[in-house]
Design a protein around this motif. Structure first.
Motif, PDB file in Angstrom:
ATOM      1  N   VAL A 417      38.150  49.873  38.952  1.00 59.90           N
ATOM      2  CA  VAL A 417      37.478  48.646  39.364  1.00 59.90           C
ATOM      3  C   VAL A 417      38.229  47.443  38.821  1.00 59.90           C
ATOM      4  O   VAL A 417      38.571  47.376  37.629  1.00 59.90           O
ATOM      5  N   ASP A 418      38.484  46.483  39.698  1.00 58.45           N
ATOM      6  CA  ASP A 418      39.081  45.196  39.324  1.00 58.45           C
ATOM      7  C   ASP A 418      37.965  44.290  38.800  1.00 58.45           C
ATOM      8  O   ASP A 418      37.094  43.855  39.556  1.00 58.45           O
ATOM      9  N   ALA A 419      37.969  44.028  37.477  1.00 53.18           N
ATOM     10  CA  ALA A 419      36.940  43.187  36.860  1.00 53.18           C
ATOM     11  C   ALA A 419      37.513  41.863  36.393  1.00 53.18           C
ATOM     12  O   ALA A 419      36.981  41.226  35.483  1.00 53.18           O
ATOM     13  N   PRO A 486      45.427  42.945  35.015  1.00 54.90           N
ATOM     14  CA  PRO A 486      46.457  43.957  34.681  1.00 54.90           C
ATOM     15  C   PRO A 486      46.359  45.168  35.621  1.00 54.90           C
ATOM     16  O   PRO A 486      46.009  46.282  35.192  1.00 54.90           O
ATOM     17  N   LEU A 487      46.655  44.971  36.889  1.00 52.62           N
ATOM     18  CA  LEU A 487      46.507  46.030  37.886  1.00 52.62           C
ATOM     19  C   LEU A 487      47.410  47.217  37.592  1.00 52.62           C
ATOM     20  O   LEU A 487      47.016  48.377  37.783  1.00 52.62           O
ATOM     21  N   ALA A 488      48.640  46.962  37.120  1.00 49.23           N
ATOM     22  CA  ALA A 488      49.575  48.060  36.846  1.00 49.23           C
ATOM     23  C   ALA A 488      49.013  49.000  35.780  1.00 49.23           C
ATOM     24  O   ALA A 488      49.086  50.233  35.906  1.00 49.23           O
ATOM     25  N   ASP A 489      48.435  48.432  34.720  1.00 46.65           N
ATOM     26  CA  ASP A 489      47.865  49.265  33.667  1.00 46.65           C
ATOM     27  C   ASP A 489      46.643  50.024  34.174  1.00 46.65           C
ATOM     28  O   ASP A 489      46.405  51.172  33.777  1.00 46.65           O
ATOM     29  N   SER A 514      40.111  46.812  44.602  1.00 51.05           N
ATOM     30  CA  SER A 514      40.921  45.698  44.114  1.00 51.05           C
ATOM     31  C   SER A 514      41.454  44.915  45.299  1.00 51.05           C
ATOM     32  O   SER A 514      41.469  45.404  46.437  1.00 51.05           O
ATOM     33  N   ASP A 515      41.905  43.686  45.006  1.00 51.87           N
ATOM     34  CA  ASP A 515      42.551  42.885  46.047  1.00 51.87           C
ATOM     35  C   ASP A 515      44.056  43.092  46.072  1.00 51.87           C
ATOM     36  O   ASP A 515      44.759  42.498  46.898  1.00 51.87           O
ATOM     37  N   GLY A 516      44.590  43.935  45.142  1.00 49.79           N
ATOM     38  CA  GLY A 516      46.004  44.254  45.146  1.00 49.79           C
ATOM     39  C   GLY A 516      46.906  43.223  44.506  1.00 49.79           C
ATOM     40  O   GLY A 516      48.123  43.382  44.509  1.00 49.79           O
TER      41      GLY A 516
END
Length: 596
Positions: A417-419, A486-489, A514-516
């Motif tokens: 989840v993108d928070a 921190p999408l990569a992590d 996520s929105d990428g």
């Protein structure tokens, strides 16, 4: 003092009972017609796909089949889970050990030659296990090749597949049902209306003698093929089955020419379960009623206006398909109301739990329980060469076989989840709602649920894999929001968690929301360029995840960056809808788990 019910309620109840009785009686007549048709040409028609629960109705139908079949024809029962060696035959261990030479034995399929095979619990058979039965139906023989020997046994029989599945997804494998010309559904027939078939063994014998002499007019043959095309049937076997069923119906009536009524009934029995149910169309006019046949001359076949027979067949098939679809929907509703436990994980082999599978040679350092029968079967042909002077059985390491089992692995749903700040402002509430919707279903299936959230400088596993509803809800309620992305992590930690679940024998399903667009690299530095490079690298590494990945784009509008990441990962991509997003995510996960 008693109060009589209102007359209207009593009348409506009586009308409902009369309608149910009439419908059940009609279904039983159809089941009887299918049974008699099958008995005339069991080999040519392949068999009957018999749907319905175990009970008095199904037992009575099978007993009538047994009563009417020829006395010399065997009725062989094949239980679910029968190993391939018992189906097609193989090495007789006892005779091989006594003689010291390889001695073969017949299987159940060869025992059914000239009669009927009864396959029980067909809905639980895997396509690979049904392949020997399908091959016997196709070629009329079984080929046994074991330990350097080859044997062919005749196996021309008709198959009755007993299917107790609930809903359209739980049914016998298609490689088997495609070779069965007839289908019967006994699910909606009450036991009180069943009655003995209006036929005797002598009637079946007479019909079998008449069957080879039945002729089919060219117009009827064209109408049968055209009806299959019009209702969307792509199987090339179906028109041939329909032709044989029409000839069998004519033979049952003592006629040597297929009439319109025979063709219509054949289409109901063969095409009804294969056709696509029609969509409601109020503008479509009903076809004109077929003209009554002129019975003044016995030698004159039915003469119909052009197009009438084809339209009649198509209408009959569509009505039968609609009835079958309604029955499947009713079963699916009953299954959902009963809260049945789902079989969610992927199929796994090995271990000591699950259904027995084919044994394998004990090679290398692999451990497992010895399969005694397979070991003796492998050792029997070589006893003379090994000089059995002492009378003892001599085994070599190459003879050893170990048992295998087959089961479905547990599923583990990993939410990523993108928070971050942008997600918190946009769709984080929808994401929480989607997870809440899925919690009860995952609990019913005994799935594991875990939660990885990324915000600020790094990602964090807020919840390791668990089945506890309380822990998941507590983690959702305390899900922090805001900060950088921190999408990569997040992708890296999700991949690590999925690998651990695979090592534990579970089937992971990753759900990325996520929105990428990430802006924090793996080393903690901010910057779009470095973050995108690390994110792409992490996405390529996720291709090695041994499970399914779903990517939901949480942007207000579909993001090219999110689509690029999903393609790199090899995930199924879908924009999160603006409305009812929770239901959309829950539906996608439900379908993914259900089709494994």
């Amino acid at each position: 003092m008693t109060i009589d019910p209102p007359p209207d309620d009593e009348d409506s109840r009586r009308a409902a009972l009369d309608a149910a009785y009439s419908r059940g009686l009609s279904l039983w007549k159809t089941a009887e017609l299918a049974a008699l048709t099958f008995l005339v040409d069991p080999v040519g028609l392949g068999g009957v796909h018999l749907r319905g629960p175990a009970g008095p109705v199904r037992d009575f139908w099978i007993n009538e089949i047994n009563r009417l079949k020829p006395a010399r024809a065997p009725l062989v029962s094949i239980p679910a889970g029968t190993p391939e060696g018992r189906l097609i035959g193989g090495v007789s261990i006892e005779r091989s050990l006594q003689s010291g030479t390889l001695t073969a034995e017949r299987g159940l399929l060869a025992d059914a030659h000239g009669g009927i095979a009864l396959l029980r619990m067909a809905e639980q058979i895997e396509p690979a296990d049904a392949a020997p039965i399908a091959a016997a139906l196709e070629h009329g023989e079984v080929c046994v090749e074991r330990a350097g020997s080859s044997r062919r046994d005749a196996a021309r029989f008709g198959l009755i597949a007993l299917d107790e599945g609930i809903g359209p997804e739980e049914r016998a494998p298609s490689n088997l049902t495609e070779r069965l010309g007839l289908a019967v559904d006994l699910g909606d027939i009450p036991p009180r209306i069943v009655a003995a078939f209006e036929a005797s063994p002598a009637d079946i014998d007479e019909a079998q003698a008449t069957y080879p002499h039945v002729l089919v007019d060219e117009a009827v043959l064209e109408a049968l093929v055209s009806a299959a095309i019009q209702v969307g049937i792509s199987s090339l076997r179906a028109p041939l089955f329909c032709l044989r069923a029409a000839k069998a119906l004519a033979a049952l009536g003592g006629e040597e020419t297929v009439s319109q009524a025979h063709a219509r009934n054949a289409c109901l029995l063969v095409y009804g379960h294969l056709a696509t149910p029609p969509e409601p169309d109020t503008e479509r006019e009903a076809p004109p009623p077929p003209p009554e046949a002129d019975t003044s001359s016995e030698d004159t076949p039915d003469v119909l206006p052009e197009g009438t027979l084809e339209d009649t067949l198509i209408e009959a098939v569509r009505n039968a398909a609609l009835l079958g679809a309604l029955q499947d929907i009713a079963r699916a509703d009953a299954q959902r109301s009963a809260h049945a436990e789902g079989r969610s994980g992927a199929k796994m082999r090995g271990g000591a739990k699950g259904r027995p599978d084919r044994s394998r040679p004990a090679t290398g350092r692999r451990t497992g329980r010895i399969d005694l029968l397979s070991t003796l079967r492998a050792a029997a042909p070589w006893q003379k060469l090994r000089e059995r002077g002492t009378g003892r059985l001599k085994l070599r390491p190459s003879d050893l076989h170990v048992k295998r089992h087959r089961h479905r692995a547990e599923s583990s749903v990993v939410f990523v989840v993108d928070a971050s700040g942008s997600a918190a402002l946009n769709r984080l509430a929808d994401v929480k709602g989607a997870i809440e919707v899925l919690l009860s279903e995952c609990y019913a299936r005994r799935d594991y649920v875990s939660l990885v959230a990324f915000r600020g400088e790094a990602a964090e596993t807020l919840l390791p894999p668990t089945r506890s509803l309380t822990r998941v809800r507590r983690a959702l309620a305390g899900l922090p929001a805001g900060g950088t992305t921190p999408l990569a992590d997040g992708l890296t930690q999700a991949r690590t968690l999925a690998d651990l679940e695979t090592q534990r024998g579970r089937t992971p399903l990753l759900v990325i929301l996520s929105d990428g667009r990430g802006n924090v690299a793996l080393d903690g530095t901010t910057g779009r360029e470095a973050a995108d490079a690390d994110t792409d690298k992490a996405a390529r590494m996720m291709q090695q995840v041994g499970g399914t990945v779903l990517f939901f784009d949480t942007s207000r509008r579909p993001s090219p960056r999110a689509r690029h990441l999903s393609e790199t990962i090899g995930a199924a991509y879908a924009p999160l809808p603006a409305t009812q997003a929770s239901k959309a995510v829950a539906s996608a996960i439900r379908k993914t788990i259900g089709h494994r």
